[in-house]
Design a protein around this motif. Structure first.
Motif, PDB file in Angstrom:
ATOM      1  N   VAL A   3       0.848  -1.188   0.000  1.00 61.59           N
ATOM      2  CA  VAL A   3       0.000   0.000   0.000  1.00 61.59           C
ATOM      3  C   VAL A   3       0.881   1.235   0.000  1.00 61.59           C
ATOM      4  O   VAL A   3       1.659   1.455   0.935  1.00 61.59           O
ATOM      5  N   GLU A   4       0.737   2.054  -1.067  1.00 62.19           N
ATOM      6  CA  GLU A   4       1.542   3.267  -1.185  1.00 62.19           C
ATOM      7  C   GLU A   4       0.870   4.437  -0.496  1.00 62.19           C
ATOM      8  O   GLU A   4      -0.361   4.481  -0.348  1.00 62.19           O
ATOM      9  N   SER A   5       1.687   5.399  -0.090  1.00 62.72           N
ATOM     10  CA  SER A   5       1.189   6.661   0.456  1.00 62.72           C
ATOM     11  C   SER A   5       2.249   7.730   0.223  1.00 62.72           C
ATOM     12  O   SER A   5       3.398   7.410  -0.112  1.00 62.72           O
ATOM     13  N   CYS A  20       5.673   2.709   1.074  1.00 63.59           N
ATOM     14  CA  CYS A  20       4.981   1.507   0.598  1.00 63.59           C
ATOM     15  C   CYS A  20       5.030   0.477   1.721  1.00 63.59           C
ATOM     16  O   CYS A  20       6.081  -0.106   1.968  1.00 63.59           O
ATOM     17  N   SER A  23       2.552  -6.090   3.765  1.00 56.79           N
ATOM     18  CA  SER A  23       1.910  -6.993   4.717  1.00 56.79           C
ATOM     19  C   SER A  23       1.980  -8.410   4.161  1.00 56.79           C
ATOM     20  O   SER A  23       2.059  -8.605   2.955  1.00 56.79           O
ATOM     21  N   THR A  76       8.493  -1.504   5.613  1.00 55.72           N
ATOM     22  CA  THR A  76       8.077  -0.480   4.646  1.00 55.72           C
ATOM     23  C   THR A  76       9.253  -0.106   3.758  1.00 55.72           C
ATOM     24  O   THR A  76      10.402  -0.081   4.214  1.00 55.72           O
ATOM     25  N   TYR A  93       4.302   3.223  -8.651  1.00 54.82           N
ATOM     26  CA  TYR A  93       3.952   1.910  -8.125  1.00 54.82           C
ATOM     27  C   TYR A  93       5.149   1.314  -7.390  1.00 54.82           C
ATOM     28  O   TYR A  93       6.270   1.353  -7.897  1.00 54.82           O
ATOM     29  N   GLY A 112       1.804  -2.550  -5.678  1.00 53.17           N
ATOM     30  CA  GLY A 112       0.877  -1.649  -5.021  1.00 53.17           C
ATOM     31  C   GLY A 112      -0.171  -1.152  -6.004  1.00 53.17           C
ATOM     32  O   GLY A 112      -0.102  -1.435  -7.209  1.00 53.17           O
ATOM     33  N   GLN A 113      -1.109  -0.385  -5.491  1.00 52.47           N
ATOM     34  CA  GLN A 113      -2.229   0.075  -6.317  1.00 52.47           C
ATOM     35  C   GLN A 113      -1.875   1.304  -7.148  1.00 52.47           C
ATOM     36  O   GLN A 113      -2.617   1.664  -8.060  1.00 52.47           O
TER      37      GLN A 113
END
Length: 121
Positions: A3-5, A20, A23, A76, A93, A112-113
């Motif tokens: 999951v990116e942010s 990123c 999990s 991460t 990504y 990632g999305q």
């Protein structure tokens, strides 16, 4: 799995750090990479981190401005992006792979999305 942010809109010359979070697997034992896709252009790898020797590789377009890293405790990976310009505008990504020996390949197992980065002049 990823999951990116941290994306967003910035001015040219500014910096951003993408994160990123992984999990269900540990980043320590995977090849890690960041790709980007700009409108009308193919997806390109901009940075990768080898799973075997922690070697780092960068595309010519970001060499000296971007830095890939990981934090084992937080599970991460990061992409620090400095001196951004309009050519860096793209969806970014993160990717990971448990078996890849050469991190500069593109066939990663986990993706990632995607997260938008926009640089205005």
């Amino acid at each position: 799995h990823l999951v990116e942010s941290g994306g967003g809109l910035v001015q040219a010359g500014e910096s951003l750090r993408l994160s990123c979070a992984a999990s269900e697997f540990t980043v320590d034992y995977h090849a890690l990479a960041w790709f980007r896709e700009a409108p009308g252009k193919p997806r390109e790898q901009v940075a990768c981190l080898s799973r075997t020797d922690d070697g780092r590789y960068y595309s010519d377009s970001v060499q000296g401005r971007f830095f890939i890293s990981k934090d084992s405790d937080r599970n991460t990976m990061f992409l620090q992006m400095n001196r951004l310009n309009s050519e860096d505008t793209a969806v970014y990504y993160c990717a990971a792979d448990p078996l890849m020996k050469n991190c500069r390949r593109v066939a990663y197992d986990y993706w990632g999305q995607g997260i938008q980065v926009t640089v205005s002049e």
